[in-house]
Scaffold this motif. Sequence first.
Motif, short mmCIF file in Angstrom:
data_model
loop_
_atom_site.label_atom_id
_atom_site.label_comp_id
_atom_site.label_asym_id
_atom_site.label_seq_id
_atom_site.Cartn_x
_atom_site.Cartn_y
_atom_site.Cartn_z
N PRO A 69 -7.10 0.06 -15.39
CA PRO A 69 -6.98 -1.40 -15.34
C PRO A 69 -7.96 -2.07 -16.30
N PHE A 79 -5.37 -6.85 -15.00
CA PHE A 79 -4.12 -6.14 -15.26
C PHE A 79 -4.27 -4.69 -14.78
N PRO A 81 -2.15 -1.12 -14.35
CA PRO A 81 -0.89 -0.42 -14.67
C PRO A 81 -0.07 -0.20 -13.40
N TYR A 84 -0.53 2.57 -10.63
CA TYR A 84 -1.88 3.13 -10.73
C TYR A 84 -2.46 3.37 -9.34
N GLU A 97 4.95 -3.97 -17.38
CA GLU A 97 4.56 -2.69 -16.77
C GLU A 97 3.25 -2.79 -16.01
N PHE A 98 2.83 -4.00 -15.65
CA PHE A 98 1.55 -4.19 -14.97
C PHE A 98 1.71 -4.96 -13.66
#
Length: 278
Positions: A69, A79, A81, A84, A97-98
């Motif tokens: 991140p 942000f 991922p 994650y 994609e976040f």
Amino acid sequence: MTQNNSISGHWLIVSDLDGTLLDHYDYSHGPVDDLLRRLELRQTPVILNSSKTLPEMLELRRQLHNRHPFIVENGSAVFIPADYFPEMPDCARERDEFWVIETGVPRGQLLEFLQADAAEHDAPYLSFARASCEEIVDATGLTPEQALAAQRRDYSEPLLWRGSEEEKQAFVSRVSAAGLSTLQGGRFLHLLGTTDKGGATLKLMECYRNYRDTDYRLIAAGDSPNDLDMLRVADIAVIIRAPHRQPPQLQARAGQRVIVSDAVGPEGWRETIGQLFP
């Protein structure tokens, strides 16, 4: 610095970029590349926390081979991922994609304030929104491509101050009265919402502790006054020397460890973090 500074346990490293992980003048990161690889192998996340924009951070993450991140625009958004963590935090929303945790205000609101304020008090500064690509290149040393990425802001507005200190303080007071805030960085006065690097760091730390079931402790590294809020919340605050100014003054809280580098920029990052993780 004293020797034998090594530490054990689970740690997160949250780091400023310009003048800290990156060279102040040419933005190089060569001195820290080997250390970053070692930290990745030992599963110690390095969280980039900067005044930079999302496009700038995505490119730097690619260059640094960083998959963790990151925090943009002086704490205005975190942000993460997607996937994650096992699930998306309740306070986040999806963006490409976040997963994004937003703590700042939209840039449009900031530009509206600047327009109204300039109509009454003049504008003794260069705003990124009104600057040409060439002017940003001249002010920052960025390439034209990097300057365009720096203009693509979502939550903040950098101002290159050209007026007096008295005018600046009056401007800062008007910003505060409007429910906004300013942060003085290495080159620019940043206008943003009531957020900072420290608050965003704590939100991300909460995610790590909740979703990784690990009692992480925090190292923060920075070189300028706009890093102080981030440095204050760290268990170990690492202050990186700048070439032409004194280190920011941090009043250590009880139990906090403060380290000041001897070397400047990324050489200082390698010196200090390298001794903590030999």
